[in-house]
Write an enzyme that holds these catalytic residues in place. Structure first.
Site, PDB file in Angstrom:
ATOM      1  N   ASP A 196      -3.226  27.760  11.981  1.00 51.20           N
ATOM      2  CA  ASP A 196      -1.823  27.960  11.662  1.00 51.20           C
ATOM      3  C   ASP A 196      -1.653  27.715  10.162  1.00 51.20           C
ATOM      4  OD1 ASP A 196       1.081  28.112  12.046  1.00 51.20           O
ATOM      5  OD2 ASP A 196       1.040  25.936  11.809  1.00 51.20           O
ATOM      6  N   ASP A 226       1.858  26.880   8.083  1.00 50.05           N
ATOM      7  CA  ASP A 226       2.817  25.834   7.705  1.00 50.05           C
ATOM      8  C   ASP A 226       2.597  24.574   8.520  1.00 50.05           C
ATOM      9  OD1 ASP A 226       4.624  27.332   5.795  1.00 50.05           O
ATOM     10  OD2 ASP A 226       4.774  28.630   7.543  1.00 50.05           O
ATOM     11  N   THR A 265      -0.150  32.881  11.569  1.00 49.90           N
ATOM     12  CA  THR A 265       1.153  32.285  11.288  1.00 49.90           C
ATOM     13  C   THR A 265       2.293  33.111  11.852  1.00 49.90           C
ATOM     14  OG1 THR A 265       2.641  31.596   9.491  1.00 49.90           O
ATOM     15  CG2 THR A 265       1.177  33.453   9.034  1.00 49.90           C
ATOM     16  N   SER A 266       3.402  32.449  12.143  1.00 51.89           N
ATOM     17  CA  SER A 266       4.604  33.153  12.566  1.00 51.89           C
ATOM     18  C   SER A 266       5.378  33.704  11.379  1.00 51.89           C
ATOM     19  CB  SER A 266       5.512  32.204  13.364  1.00 51.89           C
ATOM     20  OG  SER A 266       4.873  31.781  14.552  1.00 51.89           O
ATOM     21  N   LYS A 277       4.572  32.948  18.834  1.00 50.96           N
ATOM     22  CA  LYS A 277       4.317  31.658  19.470  1.00 50.96           C
ATOM     23  C   LYS A 277       5.619  31.155  20.099  1.00 50.96           C
ATOM     24  CE  LYS A 277       1.092  30.584  15.687  1.00 50.96           C
ATOM     25  NZ  LYS A 277       0.819  29.699  14.534  1.00 50.96           N
ATOM     26  N   ASP A 297      -0.157  22.356  14.248  1.00 47.38           N
ATOM     27  CA  ASP A 297       0.637  21.141  14.068  1.00 47.38           C
ATOM     28  C   ASP A 297       1.879  21.130  14.935  1.00 47.38           C
ATOM     29  OD1 ASP A 297       3.278  21.547  11.876  1.00 47.38           O
ATOM     30  OD2 ASP A 297       1.931  23.203  12.330  1.00 47.38           O
TER      31      ASP A 297
END
Length: 223
Positions: A17, A19, A110-111, A142, A167
């Site tokens: 991921d 961030d 990542t989103s 996600k 995270d």
């Protein structure tokens, strides 16, 4: 105390991921989302509890606000986040760790939209990944598993042989649904995250050794 990171396993690829996992952008995200929430009479604390790790459009849609276009609001939020990189920094040890990995064996998943991901990776000094999967690359963000499944397929590795570094609860749920192993990075956590997965604060002392069979095994050089 942090648990060992899968000491009895080796992996075909690592999926990260962005961030909160390889870089810290929480200050920016919370500034931008707080301003948005205040404009739309949305509870700030409640909103900040659910935004991390999800597509902005899906977060806004979940709020059920009337008279707004989630896609347009997400576009404006992204522009605001692109313009604000103050405080974006790498998670400790992330740059050195990523630079040691074989280039065909890792990805960032990542989103965030690609333009925002590019700005944040550059601001934090994170090496450009050999594969970048963003929220725009999958229909379902996600906690759906689509993004991790796509990353594993593109790298040519079975998802069951991939280790996901995450995270946020949404990302952890996505990795679990995909069938991957999980390692939790807790550098940006304000409180202990209840999880059954091994957790470390950051990447300092983390080493990925390439085994004789070509797989990746994690070791620690320090506690």
């Amino acid at each position: 105390m942090a648990l060992p990171l899968h000491p009895d396993r080796s992996f075909g690829a690592f999926l990260f991921d962005m961030d909160g996992t390889v870089l810290n952008s929480i200050a920016v995200a919370e500034r931008v989302w707080t301003a948005w929430a205040l404009r739309h009479n949305v509870d700030v604390e409640g909103l900040l509890a659910i935004v991390h790790g999800r597509k902005a459009t899906e977060t806004i849609t979940r709020l059920g606000l009337s008279g707004i276009d989630p896609a347009e609001e997400a576009r404006l939020l992204t522009l605001a986040e692109i313009a604000d990189v103050a405080g974006v920094e790498p998670i400790a040890g992330a740059i050195d760790f990523l630079n040691t990995l074989p280039r065909d064996r890792w990805a960032i998943v990542t989103s965030a939209p690609r333009d925002l991901a590019a700005v944040r990776l550059k601001a934090a000094g994170i090496p450009w990944p050999p594969l970048l999967i963003t929220g725009k690359d999958v229909q379902n963000g996600k906690p759906a598993p689509d993004c991790f499944l796509l990353a594993a397929k593109t790298l040519g590795q079975p998802i069951e042989e991939c280790l996901v570094f995450e995270d946020a609860p949404a990302g952890i749920e996505a990795a679990e649904a995909a069938g991957a192993a999980v390692a939790v990075i807790s550098a940006t956590h304000k409180a202990v995250l209840p999880t059954r997965h091994p957790s470390i604060v950051n990447y300092e002392g983390l080493v990925a050794d390439v085994t004789s069979s070509g797989s990746l095994r994690l070791t620690r050089t320090q506690d």
